[in-house]
Design an enzyme around this catalytic site. Sequence first.
Site, mmCIF file in Angstrom:
data_model
loop_
_atom_site.group_PDB
_atom_site.id
_atom_site.type_symbol
_atom_site.label_atom_id
_atom_site.label_comp_id
_atom_site.label_asym_id
_atom_site.label_seq_id
_atom_site.Cartn_x
_atom_site.Cartn_y
_atom_site.Cartn_z
ATOM 1 N N HIS A 123 45.907 38.625 32.286
ATOM 2 C CA HIS A 123 46.619 39.830 31.985
ATOM 3 C C HIS A 123 45.691 40.632 31.003
ATOM 4 O O HIS A 123 45.094 41.677 31.428
ATOM 5 C CB HIS A 123 47.923 39.443 31.434
ATOM 6 C CG HIS A 123 48.545 40.640 30.846
ATOM 7 N ND1 HIS A 123 49.734 41.326 31.725
ATOM 8 C CD2 HIS A 123 48.587 41.625 29.805
ATOM 9 C CE1 HIS A 123 50.185 42.250 31.330
ATOM 10 N NE2 HIS A 123 49.492 42.523 30.120
ATOM 11 N N GLU A 124 45.352 40.126 29.980
ATOM 12 C CA GLU A 124 44.573 40.668 29.042
ATOM 13 C C GLU A 124 43.044 40.925 29.558
ATOM 14 O O GLU A 124 42.794 42.213 29.168
ATOM 15 C CB GLU A 124 44.472 40.164 27.458
ATOM 16 C CG GLU A 124 45.877 39.961 27.017
ATOM 17 C CD GLU A 124 46.623 41.063 26.708
ATOM 18 O OE1 GLU A 124 46.085 42.149 26.682
ATOM 19 O OE2 GLU A 124 47.984 40.935 26.705
ATOM 20 N N HIS A 151 43.325 44.352 31.347
ATOM 21 C CA HIS A 151 43.415 45.462 30.707
ATOM 22 C C HIS A 151 41.806 45.813 29.989
ATOM 23 O O HIS A 151 41.302 46.824 30.206
ATOM 24 C CB HIS A 151 44.202 45.254 29.209
ATOM 25 C CG HIS A 151 45.500 45.489 29.552
ATOM 26 N ND1 HIS A 151 45.998 46.496 30.081
ATOM 27 C CD2 HIS A 151 46.537 44.537 29.053
ATOM 28 C CE1 HIS A 151 47.496 46.278 29.628
ATOM 29 N NE2 HIS A 151 47.699 45.335 29.144
ATOM 30 N N HIS A 179 39.913 47.464 32.639
ATOM 31 C CA HIS A 179 40.514 48.982 32.580
ATOM 32 C C HIS A 179 39.478 49.672 31.770
ATOM 33 O O HIS A 179 39.290 51.034 31.787
ATOM 34 C CB HIS A 179 41.983 48.886 32.192
ATOM 35 C CG HIS A 179 42.680 50.444 32.701
ATOM 36 N ND1 HIS A 179 43.730 50.587 32.448
ATOM 37 C CD2 HIS A 179 42.170 51.377 33.659
ATOM 38 C CE1 HIS A 179 44.235 51.748 32.759
ATOM 39 N NE2 HIS A 179 43.198 52.005 33.678
HETATM 40 ZN ZN LIG Z 1 49.537 44.287 28.825
#
Ligand SMILES: [Zn+2]
Length: 690
Positions: free
Chosen positions: A475-476, A479, A482
Site C-alpha cells: 500500500h505505502e 503511494h 505516485h
Molecule cells: Zn494510504
Amino acid sequence: MTQPQSFSASDNPLLADWTGPFGLPPLAAIEPEHFRPAIDRALSRHRAEIDAIAADPATPSFANTIEALEKSGRELDRVCNVFFVLAGANTGDKIEAIERDVSPLLARHSNALYLNRTLYARIADLYARRARLGLNAEQARVLDRYHTRFVRAGGALDKAAQDRLAAINEQLASLGTQFGQNVLADEKSYALVLEENDLAGLPDFARAAARAAAEERGQPGKYAITLARSSCESFLQFSSRRDLREKIFQVWIKRGESGGATDNRALIAETVALRAERAKLLGFVTYADYRLDDQMAKTPQAARKLLDEVWRRARAKAAAERDTLQKLIAEEGGNFALAPWDWRYYAEKLRKAKFDLDEAELKPYLQLDKMVEAAFETARRLFGLSFAPVSVPLYHPDARAWEVKDKTGAHVGLFIGDYFARGSKHSGAWMTSLRDQEKLIGHVRPIILNVCNFSKPAAGEPALLSFDDARTLFHEFGHALHGLLSNVTYPLLAGTAVPSDFVELPSQLYEHWLEVPEILQTYARHAATGEPMPKALLDRVLATRTFNQGFATVEYTACALVDLDIHALPASTKLDVSAFERDDLARIQMPAEIVMRHRLPHFQHLFSGGGYAAGYYSYMWSEVLDADSFQAFEETGNAFDPETAKRLRDYVYGAGNLRDPVEAYKAFRGRLPSVDALLKKRGLADAVPV
Ligand SMILES: [Zn+2]
C-alpha cells in the site's frame, strides 16, 4: 533550559547548500537546535517573496503571479520537509517542543498567503481572463487550482471574516499537533510486560517480537506487548489468555481517553466546533459539505450513499461471522458471549480450521526484505523501474535507501524505506517526501519515504511480516510510486497532491499485486530453508481473501460514518465526545462485538492535522476505483498487461493533479466505475443488506 542558539547559514546544515548524494539534506548532521533558526529565516524569505509578487506594479500575468508563487518558498519547503519527516519518524522531546511552537507559526504564515487580498485580486483577475491568456492545459489547471485554493481558504471574504478564519486556523494547527503528541505519549507510556508462562498460544515470531520490545524498554528477559498495531493485534489474534487479551484491548482502545493530561476529548470538541465555524464563514452548511466540495465525491450525500450500500451488507456478513465464532466457543465448552477482544482470536482459530491456514505457518514465508523486493519487481514489470541499494547518510540506522532508475537507466528518484517500529516514531504507516518532482526550475527528482511500524526482530533474526503487514508495505509503496513516477512541470500538481478520495487509488490498487500468484511464488520464501511457499499454502492464502471481511468492513465503515456525522454538527454544538460516539454507533446499529478501527480519542486521520477530516470515507471511495482498476488488468488475462499499465502510468501514477480525478479515471478506464467490483472483492456481493 538554554536559550535558542542562532546559527549563521554556514554552520546550520539546514541552510547550507545540500551538495550530498542525490541532493539529500545532511540528515546525520542535523540537530533539533538547527530547526528554529532555519524555519524563521525561511519564513521571512517566503514572506518577502509573497509581498513582492502582490506588490508587482505590472499587470498580473501567469508568469509574474502564478509561476512566481510556484517558485517561491523553496527554502521553507526544504526545511519543513526535513522537519516533518523527523517529527513523524524520529521524534523526541526537543522535536516535539519545536513542533508545538512551529505549527501555529506555519498556520499563521499560510494565512498570510491565502488571506492576502492584493494577491487574491491578481489571481481572480487572471482567472476571469483565463481563456485569453494562451495557457497550455497544465497551466490552466494550475491557475484553476490556485483560484480554488484561495477561495476555499477565504481569500474572497471581508476583513472581519478573514481575521476570524486566521485565528481559527492557528488554533486548529495547535490542537492537531497536541492531539498527535497525546496519542504517542499514551502509546509510549504503556506496555503489557509478561513472563514466559503468560505467553500461551503465541507463535515464535510473536514471542521474539515481544522479547525484543521488552529489551528496547529496558526489561531484558521479559516480554512486552505494546500498543503498536502489529504488536497488539498479533497478541489478540494468538494469545489463549482471555484475561490478558481483555486487559491489553481495554488499554488499546482507550488511547487518548485516559482522563489525564493526554486525554484528547476536549481537543476534539474544540476542533470540531472550529471546523464547523470555518465552514460557515466560507458559505457552507457543515464542515463535511465544505470538505467534500473539492473532492471527487463532491457531496457528503454521495459519500454516504456508497458507505450505506456497503454498511448494510457488511453488517449482515459480520452477524453471520459472529454466529460462527460463537458456535466455535460453545464447541470448545466456552460459556461466554463473544467479546471484542475475542474476535481476532476465534477468527484466527476458524481460519486455521477452515482453510488449514494459520498466520504462524504463513509468516516465515513473508520476510520483510523479500516483500520489499516483491514490491520493486512489481514496479519493474508494470513501469520498467529498477531499484539499487545505495549507502547514504539518513536519520536513523534502520532507514535504508535505494536509487530508482527507469528502463533506459535514467535516474528517477530516491526511495527511502524506514520499516521498524520504535518509541520515537508515530504509529501507523505513511508515505512522505523530502523533495517532490517538478520541472519548473530544472528537472527536480523526488526523494520519497515509506515509514512503517513492523515489529523489529531480535538481533540476528529475520524480520517477518504478517500478511496484513505485507499488504501495508505494498500500500505505502503504491503511494511512493505516485510520488516517484510524477511527471509534471508545476510543483502544485506533483505526485500525491490530488483529492484525498483519489489519493488512495494508487496505494490500494498496488495491494492487488501482492496477491498475484507469480509474485508470491517468487518472493514468499521460508526464512530458515529458503524454500518457496508451497502451492497448496499459496492456494489457501488466496482462498482466505474474503474471510472475516464482514468484521474488517464494519470496523472500517463505522469510522467513516462517524467521521461524516461528527463533521456535520453545527458550530454551536456542546460536544460530549464519548456520548456522541456512543449514540452515533447506536444509531448506525454497530455490532456490539466490534469496536471502531480508530475510536475518536485516537483517530489521528481526523484530528492529528486535518488530513482525512470528513474524508475517512476516501479509502472506500478509492476502493471502488481500485477494485474496478484491477479488473482492467484481469480483463486482459495479464496482471502486468503493458498497455493497461501504460494508461495507468499516464493518467494515474505519473499524472499528479494534471486532471480532475473524474476525467483522469475515465481516461484510464474509458468509463466511471460501479460498486460491483468492490462488493465482489470483499465477498459482500451475496450478502443480503440489513
Ligand atoms: Zn494510504
